[in-house]
Motif scaffolding. Sequence first.
Motif, PDB file in Angstrom:
ATOM      1  N   UNK A  95     -10.374  -1.468 -13.143  1.00 31.52           N
ATOM      2  CA  UNK A  95     -10.392  -1.764 -14.580  1.00 31.52           C
ATOM      3  C   UNK A  95     -11.832  -1.903 -15.072  1.00 31.52           C
ATOM      4  N   UNK A  96     -12.702  -2.439 -14.226  1.00 30.77           N
ATOM      5  CA  UNK A  96     -14.115  -2.605 -14.592  1.00 30.77           C
ATOM      6  C   UNK A  96     -14.845  -1.264 -14.672  1.00 30.77           C
ATOM      7  N   UNK A  97     -14.315  -0.282 -13.956  1.00 28.97           N
ATOM      8  CA  UNK A  97     -14.949   1.045 -13.916  1.00 28.97           C
ATOM      9  C   UNK A  97     -14.364   1.964 -14.979  1.00 28.97           C
ATOM     10  N   UNK A  98     -13.029   1.994 -15.068  1.00 25.16           N
ATOM     11  CA  UNK A  98     -12.338   2.872 -16.009  1.00 25.16           C
ATOM     12  C   UNK A  98     -11.173   2.105 -16.637  1.00 25.16           C
ATOM     13  N   UNK A  99     -11.395   1.517 -17.819  1.00 27.24           N
ATOM     14  CA  UNK A  99     -10.383   0.656 -18.449  1.00 27.24           C
ATOM     15  C   UNK A  99      -9.085   1.362 -18.804  1.00 27.24           C
ATOM     16  N   UNK A 100      -9.109   2.687 -18.916  1.00 25.18           N
ATOM     17  CA  UNK A 100      -7.905   3.404 -19.342  1.00 25.18           C
ATOM     18  C   UNK A 100      -7.315   4.286 -18.245  1.00 25.18           C
ATOM     19  N   UNK A 101      -7.561   3.941 -17.018  1.00 20.28           N
ATOM     20  CA  UNK A 101      -7.075   4.762 -15.905  1.00 20.28           C
ATOM     21  C   UNK A 101      -5.560   4.665 -15.751  1.00 20.28           C
ATOM     22  N   UNK A 102      -4.979   5.731 -15.229  1.00 23.17           N
ATOM     23  CA  UNK A 102      -3.623   5.687 -14.689  1.00 23.17           C
ATOM     24  C   UNK A 102      -3.788   5.624 -13.176  1.00 23.17           C
ATOM     25  N   UNK A 103      -3.110   4.680 -12.547  1.00 26.65           N
ATOM     26  CA  UNK A 103      -3.299   4.432 -11.117  1.00 26.65           C
ATOM     27  C   UNK A 103      -2.101   4.909 -10.303  1.00 26.65           C
ATOM     28  N   UNK A 104      -2.406   5.563  -9.199  1.00 29.24           N
ATOM     29  CA  UNK A 104      -1.407   5.947  -8.206  1.00 29.24           C
ATOM     30  C   UNK A 104      -1.763   5.253  -6.904  1.00 29.24           C
ATOM     31  N   UNK A 105      -0.834   4.497  -6.344  1.00 29.18           N
ATOM     32  CA  UNK A 105      -1.065   3.816  -5.074  1.00 29.18           C
ATOM     33  C   UNK A 105      -0.290   4.520  -3.970  1.00 29.18           C
ATOM     34  N   UNK A 106      -1.007   4.915  -2.924  1.00 25.14           N
ATOM     35  CA  UNK A 106      -0.418   5.633  -1.798  1.00 25.14           C
ATOM     36  C   UNK A 106      -0.575   4.808  -0.518  1.00 25.14           C
ATOM     37  N   UNK A 107       0.511   4.479   0.183  1.00 24.45           N
ATOM     38  CA  UNK A 107       0.384   3.835   1.501  1.00 24.45           C
ATOM     39  C   UNK A 107      -0.020   4.866   2.541  1.00 24.45           C
ATOM     40  N   UNK A 108      -0.582   4.400   3.632  1.00 25.63           N
ATOM     41  CA  UNK A 108      -1.038   5.325   4.682  1.00 25.63           C
ATOM     42  C   UNK A 108       0.004   5.540   5.772  1.00 25.63           C
ATOM     43  N   UNK A 109       1.172   4.929   5.657  1.00 25.57           N
ATOM     44  CA  UNK A 109       2.126   4.965   6.780  1.00 25.57           C
ATOM     45  C   UNK A 109       3.365   5.800   6.491  1.00 25.57           C
ATOM     46  N   UNK A 110       3.249   6.815   5.620  1.00 22.27           N
ATOM     47  CA  UNK A 110       4.382   7.679   5.328  1.00 22.27           C
ATOM     48  C   UNK A 110       4.224   9.030   6.013  1.00 22.27           C
ATOM     49  N   UNK A 111       5.270   9.470   6.695  1.00 17.00           N
ATOM     50  CA  UNK A 111       5.304  10.805   7.281  1.00 17.00           C
ATOM     51  C   UNK A 111       6.104  11.693   6.352  1.00 17.00           C
ATOM     52  N   UNK A 112       5.521  12.789   5.923  1.00 17.22           N
ATOM     53  CA  UNK A 112       6.116  13.631   4.891  1.00 17.22           C
ATOM     54  C   UNK A 112       6.665  14.918   5.480  1.00 17.22           C
ATOM     55  N   UNK A 113       7.887  15.244   5.107  1.00 24.89           N
ATOM     56  CA  UNK A 113       8.476  16.503   5.535  1.00 24.89           C
ATOM     57  C   UNK A 113       7.836  17.672   4.785  1.00 24.89           C
ATOM     58  N   UNK A 114       7.670  17.525   3.483  1.00 27.18           N
ATOM     59  CA  UNK A 114       7.159  18.601   2.640  1.00 27.18           C
ATOM     60  C   UNK A 114       6.172  18.020   1.641  1.00 27.18           C
ATOM     61  N   UNK A 115       4.905  18.243   1.884  1.00 26.17           N
ATOM     62  CA  UNK A 115       3.856  17.703   1.026  1.00 26.17           C
ATOM     63  C   UNK A 115       3.973  18.223  -0.400  1.00 26.17           C
TER      64      UNK A 115
END
Length: 262
Positions: A95-115
């Motif tokens: 928020x201090x860097x970009x007050x109008x950002x849209x944020x996406x949070x990604x965990x590191x522990x997901x195994x994906x079948x189809x990226x």
Amino acid sequence: MLYTVILAGGQGKRFSYNPGLPKQFIALQNSKTMLEETYELAKKISPKEKIFVVGLNEYGDKIRELIDIDEKNIILEPRSRDTYAAIMYATIRIKQIQPNAILLFLPTDLLLENELDVLRAITMGYNFVLGNLDKILVFGSKYGKLSNLLLDIKVGDMKEKQIYVSRISKKSSEVKDTGIYMAYIDTFLEHFNHKELQEMKKAMQEGRLDEYYKHIRPISMTDRLLESDGKLVTMIIDSKIVDADTREDILNIISIRDEITI
């Protein structure tokens, strides 16, 4: 302005594949660690300068060693307090860097079948959030062994794969939580406990974040969302996604990639 935040703050206490080593630093699918895999995915979503990694102080050097990311984009927590605290801390910082950002949070522990299915869902989710700045998107999957949290849903427009959540509970359902979230930055801030948010901001300003973290109640972001009455939306990722929670979880599922070896 989509900022992607990688959640890499786990301690590896439950992951017995390599006891003591957090799973984000373990390679399960190929020669790359799960952190590196997630970072490669993030680079397909946001430019490097808009990618952040949240981790623990003690693993800061490991993060720097594995991925090529600017120092200012590494957000280090003094101790592990689950995803709610990590997401709140990262949101305040960005928020201090970009007050109008849209944020996406990604965990590191997901195994994906189809990226590609994941990227497609994230693109759809971004377009949805742009038109619904008051909503928080929780991405879900109908496949794979994920957390025990299941969504009790009210079906919306299936053509757009948007499922509007009338309420969330731990009842049986086919939709599983993936731990991937997206929303306008102020919408995330509105969903944090106001007192906790102000206390964290004050602790950051006064340089006593470590002391503050000692008293934070560990809780996941999804569990905290269960406690809120905010307007949540679940978007289904039409692909198999597996949460690499423990070694046993992985051994008991059908492999989603031929190259997975344990």
